[in-house]
Design a protein around this motif. Structure first.
Motif, PDB file in Angstrom:
ATOM      1  N   MET A 107       0.772  -1.111  -0.270  1.00  0.00           N
ATOM      2  CA  MET A 107       0.201   0.122  -0.133  1.00  0.00           C
ATOM      3  C   MET A 107       1.010   1.038  -0.123  1.00  0.00           C
ATOM      4  SD  MET A 107      -2.587   1.423   2.798  1.00  0.00           S
ATOM      5  CE  MET A 107      -4.159   0.301   2.376  1.00  0.00           C
ATOM      6  N   ASN A 108       0.546   2.021  -1.045  1.00  0.00           N
ATOM      7  CA  ASN A 108       1.508   3.509  -1.157  1.00  0.00           C
ATOM      8  C   ASN A 108       0.518   4.498  -0.415  1.00  0.00           C
ATOM      9  OD1 ASN A 108       3.741   2.667  -2.653  1.00  0.00           O
ATOM     10  ND2 ASN A 108       2.547   2.171  -4.101  1.00  0.00           N
ATOM     11  N   ILE A 109       1.057   5.108   0.423  1.00  0.00           N
ATOM     12  CA  ILE A 109       0.383   6.217   1.323  1.00  0.00           C
ATOM     13  C   ILE A 109       1.232   7.549   1.079  1.00  0.00           C
ATOM     14  CG2 ILE A 109      -0.659   6.913   3.362  1.00  0.00           C
ATOM     15  CD1 ILE A 109      -0.394   4.180   4.434  1.00  0.00           C
ATOM     16  N   GLY A 110       0.443   8.637   0.688  1.00  0.00           N
ATOM     17  CA  GLY A 110       0.762   9.904   0.465  1.00  0.00           C
ATOM     18  C   GLY A 110      -0.010  10.920   1.629  1.00  0.00           C
ATOM     19  N   LEU A 111       0.932  11.855   2.018  1.00  0.00           N
ATOM     20  CA  LEU A 111       0.323  12.833   3.056  1.00  0.00           C
ATOM     21  C   LEU A 111       0.736  14.260   2.225  1.00  0.00           C
ATOM     22  CD1 LEU A 111       1.403  11.415   6.351  1.00  0.00           C
ATOM     23  CD2 LEU A 111      -0.947  11.262   5.123  1.00  0.00           C
ATOM     24  N   GLU A 112       0.146  15.058   2.161  1.00  0.00           N
ATOM     25  CA  GLU A 112       0.211  16.458   1.688  1.00  0.00           C
ATOM     26  C   GLU A 112      -0.223  17.493   2.668  1.00  0.00           C
ATOM     27  OE1 GLU A 112      -1.642  18.563  -2.083  1.00  0.00           O
ATOM     28  OE2 GLU A 112      -0.594  16.712  -2.877  1.00  0.00           O
ATOM     29  N   ASN A 113       0.840  18.454   2.990  1.00  0.00           N
ATOM     30  CA  ASN A 113       0.644  19.352   3.746  1.00  0.00           C
ATOM     31  C   ASN A 113      -0.287  19.396   5.114  1.00  0.00           C
ATOM     32  OD1 ASN A 113       0.746  20.963   0.634  1.00  0.00           O
ATOM     33  ND2 ASN A 113       2.075  21.312   1.829  1.00  0.00           N
TER      34      ASN A 113
ATOM     35  N   GLY B  74      -4.850  19.915   5.127  1.00  0.00           N
ATOM     36  CA  GLY B  74      -3.888  18.719   4.289  1.00  0.00           C
ATOM     37  C   GLY B  74      -4.831  17.692   3.531  1.00  0.00           C
ATOM     38  N   LYS B  75      -4.165  16.900   2.816  1.00  0.00           N
ATOM     39  CA  LYS B  75      -4.573  15.942   2.217  1.00  0.00           C
ATOM     40  C   LYS B  75      -3.920  14.220   2.380  1.00  0.00           C
ATOM     41  CE  LYS B  75      -6.271  18.780  -1.712  1.00  0.00           C
ATOM     42  NZ  LYS B  75      -6.534  18.825  -3.151  1.00  0.00           N
ATOM     43  N   MET B  76      -4.557  13.454   2.295  1.00  0.00           N
ATOM     44  CA  MET B  76      -4.085  12.149   2.439  1.00  0.00           C
ATOM     45  C   MET B  76      -4.564  11.241   1.101  1.00  0.00           C
ATOM     46  SD  MET B  76      -4.669   9.119   5.106  1.00  0.00           S
ATOM     47  CE  MET B  76      -4.673  10.383   6.616  1.00  0.00           C
ATOM     48  N   PHE B  77      -3.611  10.317   0.715  1.00  0.00           N
ATOM     49  CA  PHE B  77      -3.913   9.498  -0.415  1.00  0.00           C
ATOM     50  C   PHE B  77      -3.322   8.129  -0.223  1.00  0.00           C
ATOM     51  CE2 PHE B  77      -3.050  13.886  -1.832  1.00  0.00           C
ATOM     52  CZ  PHE B  77      -3.899  14.290  -2.695  1.00  0.00           C
ATOM     53  N   ILE B  78      -4.254   7.383  -0.698  1.00  0.00           N
ATOM     54  CA  ILE B  78      -3.730   5.863  -0.782  1.00  0.00           C
ATOM     55  C   ILE B  78      -3.956   5.530  -2.224  1.00  0.00           C
ATOM     56  CG2 ILE B  78      -4.582   3.530  -0.301  1.00  0.00           C
ATOM     57  CD1 ILE B  78      -5.625   4.586   2.152  1.00  0.00           C
ATOM     58  N   GLU B  79      -2.867   4.971  -2.603  1.00  0.00           N
ATOM     59  CA  GLU B  79      -2.477   4.706  -4.312  1.00  0.00           C
ATOM     60  C   GLU B  79      -2.943   5.672  -5.223  1.00  0.00           C
ATOM     61  OE1 GLU B  79      -0.814   2.407  -4.760  1.00  0.00           O
ATOM     62  OE2 GLU B  79      -0.836   0.985  -3.231  1.00  0.00           O
ATOM     63  N   ASP B  80      -2.571   7.021  -4.846  1.00  0.00           N
ATOM     64  CA  ASP B  80      -3.056   8.201  -5.586  1.00  0.00           C
ATOM     65  C   ASP B  80      -4.316   8.707  -5.524  1.00  0.00           C
ATOM     66  OD1 ASP B  80      -0.311   8.433  -6.369  1.00  0.00           O
ATOM     67  OD2 ASP B  80      -0.617   7.206  -7.925  1.00  0.00           O
ATOM     68  N   HIS B  81      -5.356   8.151  -4.606  1.00  0.00           N
ATOM     69  CA  HIS B  81      -6.704   8.402  -4.505  1.00  0.00           C
ATOM     70  C   HIS B  81      -6.890   9.260  -3.268  1.00  0.00           C
ATOM     71  CE1 HIS B  81      -7.947   6.402  -8.320  1.00  0.00           C
ATOM     72  NE2 HIS B  81      -7.435   5.313  -7.676  1.00  0.00           N
TER      73      HIS B  81
ATOM     74  N   ALA C  34      -9.842   0.935   4.784  1.00  0.00           N
ATOM     75  CA  ALA C  34      -9.221   1.246   3.812  1.00  0.00           C
ATOM     76  C   ALA C  34      -7.796   0.243   4.021  1.00  0.00           C
ATOM     77  CB  ALA C  34      -8.714   2.759   3.735  1.00  0.00           C
ATOM     78  N   GLY C  35      -7.649  -0.604   4.720  1.00  0.00           N
ATOM     79  CA  GLY C  35      -6.509  -1.486   4.826  1.00  0.00           C
ATOM     80  C   GLY C  35      -5.638  -1.019   5.799  1.00  0.00           C
ATOM     81  N   ILE C  36      -5.589  -0.079   6.942  1.00  0.00           N
ATOM     82  CA  ILE C  36      -4.719   0.361   7.855  1.00  0.00           C
ATOM     83  C   ILE C  36      -5.197   0.173   9.241  1.00  0.00           C
ATOM     84  CG2 ILE C  36      -3.603   2.661   8.702  1.00  0.00           C
ATOM     85  CD1 ILE C  36      -4.061   4.123   5.952  1.00  0.00           C
ATOM     86  N   ALA C  37      -3.989  -0.525  10.142  1.00  0.00           N
ATOM     87  CA  ALA C  37      -4.311  -0.823  11.387  1.00  0.00           C
ATOM     88  C   ALA C  37      -3.237  -0.481  12.121  1.00  0.00           C
ATOM     89  CB  ALA C  37      -4.553  -2.153  11.365  1.00  0.00           C
TER      90      ALA C  37
END
Length: 470
Positions: free
Chosen positions: A1-7, A57-64, A77-80
């Motif tokens: 799982m790819n996770i992105g955090l933005e600002n 801010g924003k959070m993304f999982i697989e660019d969504h 969403a698959g996070i524990a």
């Protein structure tokens, strides 16, 4: 799982905890999130797991882009997450707690398999109230793994684990990541991050201070920092008078390793350390030395006050106790700071006022300032990170000017700066004439100790003494 955090920002009424944090956590890797106490590590973990919501801010999982309003959203969403202080029902056993956490019927075969893989020493039939800190962690870990997450977040996972247990945990985490899953570890330990992670991100006062894409780059920097910050501590000299002498002490508790024969001598103006793992009975030694659990203990204790008065106690007759030590102004800092030296249900003022006949706000404020913790006396101890709580406990215990200080696993849970400050305080105590006993001296610089014992299979051995074998 790819996770992105933005600002990512998180603000409260009186302070901002996170400010414009942008990060990417790639799948198949162990990501260490490092920082001093209060840097915002746990807050970020809670945002990732849906426990709290970001201010902006924003959070993304697989660019969504995703928005979590609860932990249930994150789990879906698959996070524990395994919290630093997991919520477990103390009256239920491990199996029942996992069942409760899952919220639906689970197959015992699946849990048995997870238990064998991740926690072979854990008995699923044991009630939580009867578990030690390490097994409580394993119970919470199984409660998270049963959900089959794609991202596992661990907040200070090694807080109650010895070095052997840590190595085993990280070996399992690497296998977990091999399946293209993601692990995020919140830790204060630079050594742990350098040894076990793939990437290292450092938070400082709520901002992303350093971003190491490779643990190799971080390890090189860590070695440079360690060399730069290391100091040559020199004690004022070896003490000639014995403060505390344990002669042939043993203890056979029901749920811990047995202490078979321990002989430890602690002198004034010296630092004495004892090394050992749980299976070697280091926790049994702690309980016995601190007078917590002496009903099954045998042996003799000789205590000589700073004024020269000697008291000889027989452990089997239950005359040696925590009350005896407190009566003689002995400072005790146990390894379990959360429940033994404090309690999450107490206010900071209540926790700090142990030695006060009545509440004194100015006194509490002075200890808070000394510990350099950003909190008010009226706030709950549950609002403190592990390191903040420990710094406050140290300030409280040393406020009475004790002549004997017992420190149990003292550096664990502290960031690098706090560790250095505690080491300096320890040396100053000895230089000022106090006797210092360190039990569970993992990561403690043994070069500043006058006497070092090793505890192996319930027996103590004098490994080092500046006075030879005395």
């Amino acid at each position: 799982m790819n996770i992105g955090l933005e600002n990512i920002c998180k603000s409260y009424k009186l302070k901002t905890v996170l400010q414009d944090v942008s990060l990417n956590f790639q799948s198949g890797k162990i990501h260490a999130l490092l920082g001093e106490n209060g840097a915002g590590k746990t807050t970020l973990a809670k945002i990732l797991s849906g426990s709290i919501q970001m201010t902006s801010g924003k959070m993304f999982i697989e660019d969504h882009e995703v928005i979590f309003k609860s932990e249930a959203d994150a789990i879906k969403a698959g996070i524990a997450i395994v919290q630093q202080r997991p919520l477990l029902a103390s009256s239920l056993n491990v199996w029942e707690n996992v069942q409760l956490a899952e919220g639906k019927k689970i197959y015992r075969e699946k849990l048995d398999e997870l238990q064998k893989q991740w926690a072979p020493s854990l008995n699923l039939k044991t009630k939580i109230r009867d578990l030690g800190g390490n097994h409580r962690f394993y119970a919470a870990l199984l409660s998270a793994l049963i959900k089959d997450p794609d991202c596992l977040i661990l907040d200070e996972p090694s807080a109650f684990l010895d070095s052997k247990e840590r190595d085993f945990l990280y070996s399992r985490l690497k296998e977990f990541c091999a399946g293209k899953k993601t692990v995020i570890v919140i830790t204060h330990s630079m050594a742990e991050a350098a040894k076990h992670s793939d990437t290292v991100r450092i938070l400082k006062e709520g901002i992303l201070w350093r971003d190491y894409k490779s643990s190799k780059d971080f390890s090189e920097q860590y070695e440079k920092d360690s060399s730069r910050h290391s100091e040559n501590f020199v004690l004022g000299g070896n003490g000639s008078r014995t403060c505390l002498n344990f002669v042939n002490i043993s203890s056979h508790p029901q749920n811990r390793s047995a202490l078979l024969d321990a002989n430890i001598k602690v002198k004034y103006a010296e630092i004495t350390a004892v090394l050992g793992l749980k299976e070697a009975a280091i926790d049994t030694l702690e309980n016995t030395v601190c007078g917590i659990e002496t009903e099954k203990a045998k042996g003799k204790v000789e205590y000589t006050s700073f004024d020269g008065e000697t008291t000889v106690l027989d452990l089997q007759k239950n005359k040696y106790s925590t009350a005896f030590l407190r009566k003689h102004n002995v400072a005790i800092i146990p390894s379990d700071k959360t429940f033994r030296a404090a309690n999450p249900k107490l206010t900071v003022a209540e926790m700090l006022s142990t030695y006060q006949k009545k509440f004194n706000r100015d006194y509490c404020i002075s200890l808070i300032n000394e510990a350099k913790v950003n909190i008010q006396p009226e706030e709950s101890c549950s609002n403190l990170s592990g390191g903040m709580l420990q710094r406050l406990i140290v300030a409280r215990e040393l406020s009475t000017n004790p002549k004997l200080v017992i420190l149990c696993n003292p550096l664990h849970g502290l960031d690098v700066q706090s560790q250095a400050e505690l080491i300096k305080k320890t040396v100053k105590l000895a230089n000022d004439g106090a006797a210092v006993l360190i039990i569970g001296a993992q990561d403690f610089p043994l070069t500043i100790c006058n006497r070092v014992y090793s505890l192996e299979q319930g027996y103590t051995h004098l490994s080092f003494s500046r006075e030879g074998n005395n």
